[in-house]
Design an enzyme around this catalytic site. Structure first.
Site, PDB file in Angstrom:
ATOM      1  N   GLY A  95      40.278  36.750  44.582  1.00 60.56           N
ATOM      2  CA  GLY A  95      40.447  35.488  43.978  1.00 60.56           C
ATOM      3  C   GLY A  95      39.245  34.827  43.453  1.00 60.56           C
ATOM      4  O   GLY A  95      38.987  33.618  43.141  1.00 60.56           O
ATOM      5  N   GLY A  96      38.020  35.748  43.195  1.00 66.17           N
ATOM      6  CA  GLY A  96      36.729  35.343  42.599  1.00 66.17           C
ATOM      7  C   GLY A  96      36.249  34.238  43.666  1.00 66.17           C
ATOM      8  O   GLY A  96      35.239  33.577  43.179  1.00 66.17           O
ATOM      9  N   SER A 186      38.706  42.839  45.320  1.00 66.83           N
ATOM     10  CA  SER A 186      38.010  41.962  44.465  1.00 66.83           C
ATOM     11  C   SER A 186      36.933  41.118  45.260  1.00 66.83           C
ATOM     12  O   SER A 186      36.224  41.883  45.705  1.00 66.83           O
ATOM     13  CB  SER A 186      39.145  41.442  43.619  1.00 66.83           C
ATOM     14  OG  SER A 186      38.681  40.495  42.580  1.00 66.83           O
TER      15      SER A 186
END
Length: 504
Positions: A95-96, A186
């Site tokens: 989710g960055g 991610s």
């Protein structure tokens, strides 16, 4: 009890922390803690493009309870009549470092990160997930904090605390503290990488799985860190909340140069700490999708990362690493849908996404694998290629960033879609789960015993998952062919930016 053969423990506190404070051990309890429900999520930045990403990927994490009381873990282990002292996989969500959560969405009956199916369908494995602080709550870039805490990358400190807590406590749940591996996707994969550089001599983690994220990712969607401290962003946010503009010498200097000349405005910090979290969250979202990043502090993230890589100054454990064939489809489509005229452009979308995928994900995955091979570590590299209509919510989405996560967790049926999963999808999920479990049980040999070749860039050892040659398993390719254009990343990125400018 999640099912007849899986025990679950939800919302278990692993740390305690006030706003913009380093995590400490959770408070001692004098009564039994009922671990029967998820905690609140940590506060998310659901700016328009982030929200569009979540919608495109199935709606997970939208409309769920949030608060700052969120530092909790969820644990799935076999029932007591099954093998105990299991291998342990600790999941770090993506989710960055801006959004992401592990709890149930009101539009689905099972979150994609739920470990129930993982443990139900595989022996000798426990799954642990946890929340960590995000965006301004996780990395505020506040000038006042430079003298008050060793690091203000609180999200990364939370992750570190969670791993330490699992090691200390997992035996009480039926896991083996001597067989812990990390896996993340991610930003979660970047965090796995960060842990390996923070703890080069660690004895807790025995293997790492990095899914679509490394610290060498460069200017990618959800980029991990600012090179320097960004106090001007903090001051702008504070001014928007009537906490003062903080205009000072802090704004343009790096962390290391600031130390001798600190003159913090404690009143501004006190004002910001008093802002209700929802008000602060709303203000952050007005600033944009990814603003409050971690910064390189030489504690959690390091200025000399290239030198550390070259000298092998990182945790030397086996690595399973990979990427997805069309990672950037979802980022490009989300950007198009949230930028007037809110139209997705055929062909341009695919070309821009493919260029960005190569630069931001494929090439870093290859470099990451080679860096570990250079110090003689066992490495396996994969590329996920599958496309399933129940997970691709628009026709422009091929094998996109995060598409493999519900396949790995066996939670593909949580997608908000009228289309049902196929036999091929179910079989691929079972195949990939067993590979991840084989690695967790024995990071050095498990995948070799499962039939995967160790990676070598010039041999047929790149594991292609769910591709046309074998939609429910693997086929083999050559990494050097996949990475052929990686020496021209700057040119590719420039072209991608020029192409994307045509969308506006």
């Amino acid at each position: 009890m999640a099912t007849a053969n899986v025990r679950q423990f939800l919302g278990v506190p692993y740390a305690s922390a006030g706003r913009w404070e380093a995590p400490t051990l959770p408070l001692n309890r004098t009564t039994i803690f009922k671990a029967t429900k998820f905690s609140d999520a940590c506060v998310q930045n659901l700016a328009p493009s982030n929200l569009e990403f979540l919608k495109l990927s199935g709606g997970q994490g939208i409309g769920i309870p949030e608060s700052e009381d969120c530092l909790t873990a969820n644990i799935w282990v076999p029932s007591l009549n099954r093998k105990q002292k299991t291998a342990v996989l600790i999941w770090i969500h993506g989710g960055g470092f801006q959004w992401g959560t592990l709890i149930l969405s009101p539009k689905s009956n099972l979150a994609i990160y739920n470990g129930q199916n993982f443990v139900r369908d595989n022996d000798d494995i426990a799954i642990v997930t946890f929340n960590y602080r995000l965006n301004v709550f996780g990395q505020p870039n506040a000038p006042q904090l430079l003298s008050k805490t060793k690091s203000q990358n609180f999200g990364l400190l939370d992750i570190d605390a969670a791993i330490q807590w699992v090691h200390t406590n997992i035996a009480a749940f039926g896991g083996d503290p001597e067989r812990i591996s990390l896996f993340g996707q991610s930003a979660g994969s970047m965090a796995v990488d960060a842990y390996s550089f923070m703890h080069p001599n660690d004895t807790i983690v025995k293997g790492t799985i990095q899914m679509s994220g490394t610290l060498i990712q460069g200017d990618s969607p959800g980029g991990l860190a600012n090179a320097t401290y960004e106090g001007d962003i903090w001051n702008s946010l504070a001014e928007s909340l009537n906490c003062g503009n903080g205009k000072s010498k802090f704004n343009t200097q790096t962390f290391t140069k600031l130390l001798p000349i600190l003159d913090p405005d404690d009143a501004q910090l006190a004002c910001m700490k008093a802002v209700p979290f929802r008000t602060l969250e709303d203000a952050v979202m007005k600033f944009g999708a990814i603003v409050f990043k971690a910064f390189i502090d030489d504690i959690t993230l390091f200025t000399d990362l290239p030198q550390r890589i070259a000298s092998g100054k990182f945790l030397k454990v086996p690595l399973l690493s990979g990427s997805v064939l069309n990672e950037n489809d979802i980022f490009v489509v989300a950007a198009e849908l949230t930028t007037p005229p809110s139209i997705v452009f055929p062909l341009l979308t695919e070309v821009a996404a493919d260029l960005q995928t190569q630069v931001a994900f494929t090439c870093p995955a290859g470099t990451n694998a080679q860096d570990r091979l250079n110090v003689n570590l066992p490495v396996w590299r994969y590329q996920y290629q599958a496309v399933f209509s129940d997970l691709s919510t628009r026709p422009e989405l091929r094998s996109y960033h995060q598409a493999e996560v519900p396949i790995v967790f066996g939670t593909y049926d949580t997608a908000i879609s009228a289309v049902k999963s196929t036999t091929t999808e179910v079989n691929l999920s079972k195949y990939m789960q067993k590979a991840w479990v084989a690695f967790a049980r024995d990071p050095a040999n498990g995948l070799t015993n499962y039939g995967w070749p160790t990676y070598n860039a010039t041999s047929d050892s790149l594991v292609q998952l769910g591709g046309p040659a074998n939609p429910s398993g693997l086929s083999l390719g050559q990494g050097s062919l996949l990475d052929h254009t990686c020496n021209h990343s700057d040119e590719l990125l420039t072209f991608a930016i020029q192409l994307s400018s045509n969308f506006a």
